[in-house]
Design a protein around this motif. Structure first.
Motif, short mmCIF file in Angstrom:
data_model
loop_
_atom_site.label_atom_id
_atom_site.label_comp_id
_atom_site.label_asym_id
_atom_site.label_seq_id
_atom_site.Cartn_x
_atom_site.Cartn_y
_atom_site.Cartn_z
N ILE A 96 -6.74 6.90 -8.78
CA ILE A 96 -5.02 6.63 -8.09
C ILE A 96 -5.98 5.61 -7.26
CG2 ILE A 96 -5.14 8.34 -5.83
CD1 ILE A 96 -5.82 10.06 -7.29
N ILE A 97 -6.69 4.53 -6.79
CA ILE A 97 -6.87 3.76 -6.53
C ILE A 97 -6.14 2.02 -6.78
CG2 ILE A 97 -9.04 1.61 -5.75
CD1 ILE A 97 -10.77 4.29 -5.25
N GLY A 98 -6.19 2.35 -8.63
CA GLY A 98 -5.84 1.26 -8.65
C GLY A 98 -4.40 0.85 -8.73
N THR A 99 -3.72 2.50 -9.50
CA THR A 99 -2.07 2.61 -8.93
C THR A 99 -1.75 2.28 -7.46
OG1 THR A 99 -2.75 4.04 -10.18
CG2 THR A 99 -0.34 4.42 -9.21
N LEU A 100 -2.18 2.77 -6.92
CA LEU A 100 -2.13 2.15 -4.93
C LEU A 100 -2.04 0.29 -5.42
CD1 LEU A 100 -3.98 4.77 -2.99
CD2 LEU A 100 -1.52 4.99 -3.91
N CYS A 101 -3.24 -0.24 -5.52
CA CYS A 101 -2.85 -1.31 -5.44
C CYS A 101 -1.89 -2.24 -6.02
CB CYS A 101 -4.42 -1.73 -6.06
SG CYS A 101 -6.11 -1.53 -5.12
N VAL A 102 -1.65 -2.33 -7.53
CA VAL A 102 -0.45 -2.14 -8.35
C VAL A 102 0.73 -1.85 -7.64
CG1 VAL A 102 0.65 -1.62 -10.40
CG2 VAL A 102 -2.10 -1.79 -10.65
N SER A 103 0.77 -0.67 -7.19
CA SER A 103 2.37 -0.31 -6.42
C SER A 103 2.35 -1.78 -4.98
CB SER A 103 2.49 0.42 -6.55
OG SER A 103 1.92 1.66 -7.66
N ILE A 115 4.06 -18.98 -0.46
CA ILE A 115 3.51 -19.21 -1.60
C ILE A 115 1.98 -17.97 -1.38
CG2 ILE A 115 2.42 -19.73 -4.02
CD1 ILE A 115 4.25 -22.62 -3.41
N TRP A 116 1.03 -18.25 -1.02
CA TRP A 116 0.11 -17.72 -0.38
C TRP A 116 -0.32 -16.73 0.27
CZ3 TRP A 116 -1.93 -15.19 3.71
CH2 TRP A 116 -0.41 -15.46 5.53
N HIS A 117 0.76 -15.82 0.54
CA HIS A 117 1.82 -14.51 0.23
C HIS A 117 1.26 -13.90 -0.80
CE1 HIS A 117 3.75 -15.24 4.69
NE2 HIS A 117 2.57 -15.16 4.36
N LEU A 118 2.35 -14.58 -2.49
CA LEU A 118 2.34 -14.55 -3.11
C LEU A 118 0.71 -13.80 -4.14
CD1 LEU A 118 5.15 -15.66 -4.62
CD2 LEU A 118 4.76 -13.30 -3.95
N TYR A 119 -0.02 -14.93 -3.58
CA TYR A 119 -1.33 -14.68 -4.46
C TYR A 119 -2.61 -13.86 -3.56
CZ TYR A 119 -1.53 -20.22 -4.46
OH TYR A 119 -0.74 -21.65 -5.39
N LEU A 120 -2.56 -13.07 -2.46
CA LEU A 120 -2.70 -12.43 -1.47
C LEU A 120 -2.61 -10.88 -2.57
CD1 LEU A 120 -3.15 -13.26 1.91
CD2 LEU A 120 -4.50 -13.33 -0.48
N THR A 121 -0.84 -11.02 -2.70
CA THR A 121 -0.14 -9.71 -3.40
C THR A 121 0.48 -9.60 -5.15
OG1 THR A 121 1.95 -10.83 -2.71
CG2 THR A 121 1.17 -9.48 -1.02
N GLN A 122 0.49 -11.27 -5.22
CA GLN A 122 0.85 -10.32 -6.78
C GLN A 122 -0.58 -10.78 -7.49
OE1 GLN A 122 4.48 -12.22 -8.28
NE2 GLN A 122 3.77 -11.72 -9.90
N GLY A 123 -1.01 -11.75 -6.61
CA GLY A 123 -2.29 -12.38 -7.16
C GLY A 123 -3.39 -11.30 -7.16
N ILE A 124 -3.86 -11.06 -6.40
CA ILE A 124 -5.45 -10.33 -5.96
C ILE A 124 -5.23 -8.76 -6.09
CG2 ILE A 124 -6.98 -10.03 -4.40
CD1 ILE A 124 -6.32 -13.04 -3.37
N LEU A 125 -3.92 -8.83 -4.77
CA LEU A 125 -4.12 -6.61 -4.90
C LEU A 125 -3.55 -6.18 -6.66
CD1 LEU A 125 -4.53 -4.46 -3.20
CD2 LEU A 125 -2.02 -5.23 -2.05
N PHE A 126 -1.98 -7.23 -6.61
CA PHE A 126 -2.08 -6.63 -7.94
C PHE A 126 -2.90 -6.71 -9.42
CE2 PHE A 126 -0.12 -7.33 -12.49
CZ PHE A 126 0.53 -6.10 -12.77
N LEU A 187 10.37 -2.61 -8.41
CA LEU A 187 8.84 -2.79 -9.81
C LEU A 187 8.17 -2.38 -9.41
CD1 LEU A 187 10.05 -6.70 -10.99
CD2 LEU A 187 10.87 -4.77 -12.11
N GLY A 188 7.88 -2.40 -7.81
CA GLY A 188 6.42 -1.89 -7.33
C GLY A 188 6.75 -0.23 -7.50
N PHE A 189 7.15 0.53 -7.59
CA PHE A 189 7.88 2.08 -7.57
C PHE A 189 8.24 2.28 -9.31
CE2 PHE A 189 9.91 1.66 -3.24
CZ PHE A 189 8.12 2.33 -2.62
N ILE A 190 8.14 1.06 -10.07
CA ILE A 190 8.07 1.55 -11.50
C ILE A 190 6.66 1.97 -11.54
CG2 ILE A 190 8.64 0.63 -13.46
CD1 ILE A 190 11.21 -0.39 -12.41
#
Length: 416
Positions: A96-103, A115-126, A187-190
């Motif tokens: 469940i935690i993993g699902t929330l982080c990916v989404s 770009i650093w926003h993408l590092y934090l979101t699509q990079g680290i959190l995802f 894509l996050g909701f998918i």
């Protein structure tokens, strides 16, 4: 084989591990495979090319490329974290935690303006979320199968091929009509929907007692003292240095020889589709001729495809043939990682071995960067270095895996 799966059973093997496999092969396990497959569908990287062309420009190409690199690094290094959390809270809560982080990683990436926003979101959190999901499913799914373990895990691993094929066709029309922000959010909701299927379906075959593990319990480097496992680790790491290169550079190479962007995208899509088929095929072959044997054959063919087809590809037809062949044979490692690790170490040391393998994969993430540095440092026709590097990495890795096979048995026809 009998109901006992004898691991590394030969005279020359130092460690013989026998696993009790007296249970119904599969059964509910096929639902676990379905859930695990859905997790793999969501393991993709998106949108860097669009941001480069429309927001940050080609001058930021290198910085933007690190978004996917960071995501892959965190996906591979967070395996121990997944095991620690699982030992404390159980599989379902971790998923469940993993699902929330990916989404959330993808949804929040839709609001990125730097770009650093993408590092934090699509990079680290995802990346963290993907690691929690992947390590959980790969720690559960193999334990449901015995004789058909190869095909089960092949189907599981093939999900990423489907994701690589289908997701771009979903992204493009959404991106053109709604823009990149909403593309990320959708894509996050998918991913949320796909991963929730896994949360519902994936569960261990036998109840696992809650007993908090420490990092030292998980990262046990003494598994590297096992010569067979060390060879598998090094051989796989070397071969994977060549895995990402065609997916990174085929579209731009197609443009270089005069093909359209649509044709370049089609090459990657076809290779992803064949990757899906190839991972299932690897699982089928593993159950019949042996896991290590299958991995060696597929790795050799993946390397030869770069040497013998891509090297001489100067038109769309030849490049498409390369995409098909490379896609079929390049991904056997992902299908056979878990069963070979379990075969070499036994299920008691399997979690430690899996984490060690994933951490070693971080080195392979930099394959395209290493190849690019060589390309810029030598005098050769454009993209020649990429072709040679990809092929050489696979063939070198296959040779190391051949040494592993000979250590397991001197009989080259032994089913291993």
């Amino acid at each position: 084989m009998s109901n006992k799966d004898t691991i590394c059973s030969n005279e020359q093997t130092k460690n013989i591990v026998v696993v009790d496999d007296d249970f119904e092969d599969g059964g509910y396990g096929w639902f676990v495979v379905m859930g695990a497959f859905m997790v793999q569908v969501t393991s993709f990287g998106v949108m860097q090319e669009y941001y480069q062309e429309n927001y940050f420009g080609t001058s930021q190409q290198l910085n933007l490329s690190f978004v996917g690199t960071i995501a892959l690094i965190f996906t591979n290094i967070c395996g121990p974290l997944a095991q620690i959390l699982t030992s404390m809270w159980g599989y379902r809560i971790v998923m469940i935690i993993g699902t929330l982080c990916v989404s959330l990683g993808l949804i929040l990436a839709g609001f990125s303006s730097q770009i650093w926003h993408l590092y934090l979101t699509q990079g680290i959190l995802f990346g963290i979320g993907a690691s929690l999901m992947y390590c959980t499913i790969m720690g559960v799914a193999p334990l449901w199968f015995n004789r058909r373990r190869g095909i089960a895990l092949g189907i599981t691993a093939s999900g990423s091929g489907i994701g690589g094929l289908v997701i771009p066709f979903i992204m493009t029309p959404i991106n053109e009509s709604l823009g990149p922000g909403w593309t990320y959010r959708i894509l996050g909701f998918i991913c949320l929907a796909c991963d929730l299927v896994a949360v519902i379906l994936v569960r261990p075959r036998v109840p696992v007692p809650r007993q908090r593990k420490r990092l030292g319990d998980i990262i046990q480097l003494n598994v590297l003292k096992d010569g067979n496992f060390l060879l598998f680790c090094i051989g796989s790491m070397v071969a994977l240095l060549g895995y990402f290169i065609p997916y990174f550079f085929l579209p731009s190479y197609a443009t270089l020889i005069g093909l359209s962007k649509l044709q370049g995208s089609a090459l990657v899509a076809v290779s992803s589709a064949c990757n899906f088929i190839g991972r299932i095929l690897a699982g089928l072959c593993a159950d019949r001729i042996g896991k290590v044997n299958t991995n060696i054959i597929f790795t050799v063919l993946g390397g030869l495809s770069s040497f013998l087809i891509w090297t001489f590809a100067t038109n769309y037809g030849t490049l498409m043939a390369y995409s098909v062949v490379f896609g079929l044979f390049c991904g056997s490692y992902f299908a056979l990682l878990s069963p070979i690790t379990a075969q070499l170490l036994g299920f008691e040391r399997f979690p430690t071995g899996l984490s060690t393998m994933l951490i070693s994969n971080v080195v392979s993430v930099f394959g395209p960067n290493i190849a690019s540095a060589i390309e810029n440092g030598v005098s050769a026709p454009p993209y020649f270095t990429y072709k040679m590097f990809s092929g050489a990495a696979y063939i070198t890795g296959a040779l190391i895996l051949c040494i592993l096979k000979l250590r397991l048995s001197r009989n080259i026809f032994a089913k291993l």
